[in-house]
Enzyme design. Structure first.
Site, PDB file in Angstrom:
ATOM      1  N   HIS A 188       0.878  -1.174   0.000  1.00  0.00           N
ATOM      2  CA  HIS A 188       0.000   0.000   0.000  1.00  0.00           C
ATOM      3  C   HIS A 188       0.918   1.228   0.000  1.00  0.00           C
ATOM      4  O   HIS A 188       1.995   1.201   0.593  1.00  0.00           O
ATOM      5  CB  HIS A 188      -0.835  -0.055   1.280  1.00  0.00           C
TER       6      HIS A 188
ATOM      7  N   CYS B 172      -4.593   1.912  -3.962  1.00  0.00           N
ATOM      8  CA  CYS B 172      -3.414   2.545  -3.343  1.00  0.00           C
ATOM      9  C   CYS B 172      -2.179   1.678  -3.547  1.00  0.00           C
ATOM     10  O   CYS B 172      -1.353   1.544  -2.629  1.00  0.00           O
ATOM     11  CB  CYS B 172      -3.623   2.814  -1.860  1.00  0.00           C
TER      12      CYS B 172
ATOM     13  N   GLN C 252      -4.406  -5.499   6.945  1.00  0.00           N
ATOM     14  CA  GLN C 252      -5.379  -6.454   6.376  1.00  0.00           C
ATOM     15  C   GLN C 252      -5.287  -7.841   7.017  1.00  0.00           C
ATOM     16  O   GLN C 252      -5.988  -8.754   6.590  1.00  0.00           O
ATOM     17  CB  GLN C 252      -5.170  -6.583   4.849  1.00  0.00           C
TER      18      GLN C 252
ATOM     19  N   LYS D  33     -10.465  -0.768  10.294  1.00  0.00           N
ATOM     20  CA  LYS D  33     -10.599  -1.985   9.475  1.00  0.00           C
ATOM     21  C   LYS D  33     -10.907  -3.190  10.361  1.00  0.00           C
ATOM     22  O   LYS D  33     -10.942  -4.326   9.903  1.00  0.00           O
ATOM     23  CB  LYS D  33      -9.314  -2.230   8.680  1.00  0.00           C
TER      24      LYS D  33
ATOM     25  N   ASP E 246       3.052  -4.847   8.030  1.00  0.00           N
ATOM     26  CA  ASP E 246       1.819  -4.101   7.829  1.00  0.00           C
ATOM     27  C   ASP E 246       0.666  -5.070   8.096  1.00  0.00           C
ATOM     28  O   ASP E 246       0.367  -5.946   7.283  1.00  0.00           O
ATOM     29  CB  ASP E 246       1.763  -3.554   6.397  1.00  0.00           C
TER      30      ASP E 246
HETATM   31  C1  LIG Z   1      -2.436  -3.062   3.522  1.00  0.00           C
HETATM   32  C2  LIG Z   1      -2.771  -1.672   3.973  1.00  0.00           C
HETATM   33  N1  LIG Z   1      -1.847  -0.957   4.607  1.00  0.00           N
HETATM   34  C3  LIG Z   1      -2.080   0.282   5.040  1.00  0.00           C
HETATM   35  C4  LIG Z   1      -3.297   0.887   4.842  1.00  0.00           C
HETATM   36  C5  LIG Z   1      -3.506   2.282   5.313  1.00  0.00           C
HETATM   37  O1  LIG Z   1      -4.515   2.348   6.267  1.00  0.00           O
HETATM   38  P1  LIG Z   1      -5.110   3.762   6.704  1.00  0.00           P
HETATM   39  O2  LIG Z   1      -5.694   4.389   5.479  1.00  0.00           O
HETATM   40  O3  LIG Z   1      -6.137   3.414   7.713  1.00  0.00           O
HETATM   41  O4  LIG Z   1      -3.992   4.555   7.247  1.00  0.00           O
HETATM   42  C6  LIG Z   1      -4.298   0.190   4.172  1.00  0.00           C
HETATM   43  C7  LIG Z   1      -5.609   0.812   3.880  1.00  0.00           C
HETATM   44  O5  LIG Z   1      -6.310   0.430   2.978  1.00  0.00           O
HETATM   45  C8  LIG Z   1      -4.032  -1.132   3.731  1.00  0.00           C
HETATM   46  O6  LIG Z   1      -4.955  -1.862   3.100  1.00  0.00           O
END
Ligand SMILES: Cc1ncc(COP(=O)(O)O)c(C=O)c1O
Length: 409
Positions: free
Chosen positions: A121, A364, A201, A224, A198
């Site tokens: 992301h 993203c 998910q 999430k 990370d």
């Molecule tokens: C794998 C992953 N990392 C990081 C993020 C970033 O999360 P946030 O927008 O809540 O900061 C997301 C959000 O979709 C994500 O799917």
């Protein structure tokens, strides 16, 4: 709780007066909230609201306790050893910015290598571009194979004794791939590198123990995981966090402030400058209670059953292309797909007219899309409140969309 229809707990998903209900398949973007979480916020404001750590009066002490209790719940949920290893941030994105600015800027030097995957992301990618540029370090990518997976060879080719840091997603939000993070962490450690996971998910969908993984850092967002927006979590090993400089400076994160110098508070306050999102922490605590009552293994099982069912139906449609691992055990509840001859944005709009909410776009993850030579995909993502009926509605919407666009073919 195993036979419970979880839908009941999620007001936004209830049927309307005509018996229609939203088929919500965008939980990878954000999850819907159960009544228990919604009520925890109301209850906090009705009974506990004050600025924590700042008042000697009972209400402020109550607010401090509510905030600290939430931190303990997060600690136990991810199996961290100490509460002080849990830092609350604004979201996962801020978590990566904290780690890159604080850990990255003070531990990465000229010529060092930072390794991430092409499927990251943007929030776990751009921060490392900035560190690499500022420090004259090298940002390297582990690429995915045609199934969207990182192979053992790729891990060994990219992580070397020059690698100082690996930052890798546990589960890809774009493809649904579950990465072999335990193997990556073990290998990176054998090369002397630290690893950030990370968990945006993965934490909401499966049992994760930071101690079993031996992750140095882990980042995720509350929204999430049935919690509210505006709260993220950074887990870090105590010794690492203790040696890192603060990120956001100001009130609450200090010990003594002099005209020219400041000494900082102990963990976790050192990283929590300013008034915090106590309401968000309380809601996250309620979300964790809710998930624990069901059991994370049960949640993974529900999602697995749904994707087995969905993939069987999707793969039977010759005009649908599904991305990501063929090995279903390497998949979480995210399915990326295309309908032949229909742009994903059109797919999402037509689905909306059928009351089916999916995501379309690059998720993203522009470098991944460029690497795969595609502009966008449709993404259906599942959570515990989805049912097989939702999958049937998804398939129906796909069939109708394909037929509708066949006129222009
Ligand atoms: C794998 C992953 N990392 C990081 C993020 C970033 O999360 P946030 O927008 O809540 O900061 C997301 C959000 O979709 C994500 O799917």
């Amino acid at each position: 709780m195993s036979n419970k229809n979880f839908l009941e707990d999620f007001p936004v998903l209830h049927a309307d007066a005509n018996g229609e209900r939203l088929i919500y398949l965008d939980s990878a973007a954000t999850t819907q909230k159960p009544t228990q979480v919604i009520e925890s916020i109301e209850n906090y404001y009705k009974t506990n609201n004050a600025n924590p750590h700042r008042g000697a009066y009972k209400l402020s002490i109550d607010a401090t306790k509510a905030y600290d209790d939430a931190r303990k719940k997060v600690r136990d949920f991810i199996d961290a050893e100490f509460s002080k290893e849990i830092i609350f941030t604004k979201n996962a994105t801020e978590g990566f910015n904290l780690l890159s600015s604080s850990y990255g800027m003070s531990n990465i030097n000229e010529g060092d290598e930072i390794v991430i995957s092409i499927a990251e992301h943007h929030s776990n990618l751009i921060p490392w571009q900035l560190v690499a540029r500022a420090k004259k370090a090298i940002l390297k990518y582990m690429y995915v194979n045609e199934d969207g997976e990182i192979t053992k060879d790729e891990i060994k080719n990219k992580i070397t004794p020059k690698t100082k840091l690996v930052s890798i997603t546990h589960v890809s939000n774009a493809l649904g791939t579950i990465n072999p993070v335990k193997n990556i962490i073990d290998y990176a450690h054998s090369m002397g590198a630290k690893v950030i996971v990370d968990g945006a998910q993965s934490i909401p969908h499966m049992k994760v123990s930071v101690r079993d993984l031996d992750a140095d850092f882990l980042v995720f967002s509350a929204h999430k995981l049935l919690g509210s927006m505006g709260l993220g979590v950074v887990y870090g090993k105590k010794e690492l966090l203790q040696n890192m400089p603060p990120y956001i400076v100001g009130g609450d994160m200090i010990e003594y402030v002099y005209e020219q110098e400041t000494t900082y508070a102990e963990l976790p306050a050192k990283f929590e400058g300013g008034t915090q999102n106590v309401e968000g922490a309380v809601a996250l605590g309620a979300a964790i209670d809710y998930l624990n009552e069901i059991g994370m293994d049960k949640i993974s099982e529900i999602e697995h059953e749904l994707i087995v069912y969905a993939l069987e139906k999707l793969n039977a449609l010759p005009y649908v292309k599904v991305y990501g691992p063929k090995n279903i055990d390497h998949r979480s509840g995210v399915i990326s797909f295309d309908i032949e001859g229909v742009h994903p944005h059109d797919v999402a709009s037509v689905f909306d007219s059928h009351n089916v909410a999916i995501r379309s776009g690059n998720h993203c993850a522009q470098p991944l899309m460029r690497f795969m030579d595609i502009n966008a995909t449709c993404r259906a993502s599942f959570y515990l409140y989805n049912t097989k009926e939702d999958v049937d509605k998804l398939i129906e919407a796909i069939e109708k969309t394909y037929t509708m666009f066949s006129k222009w073919r």
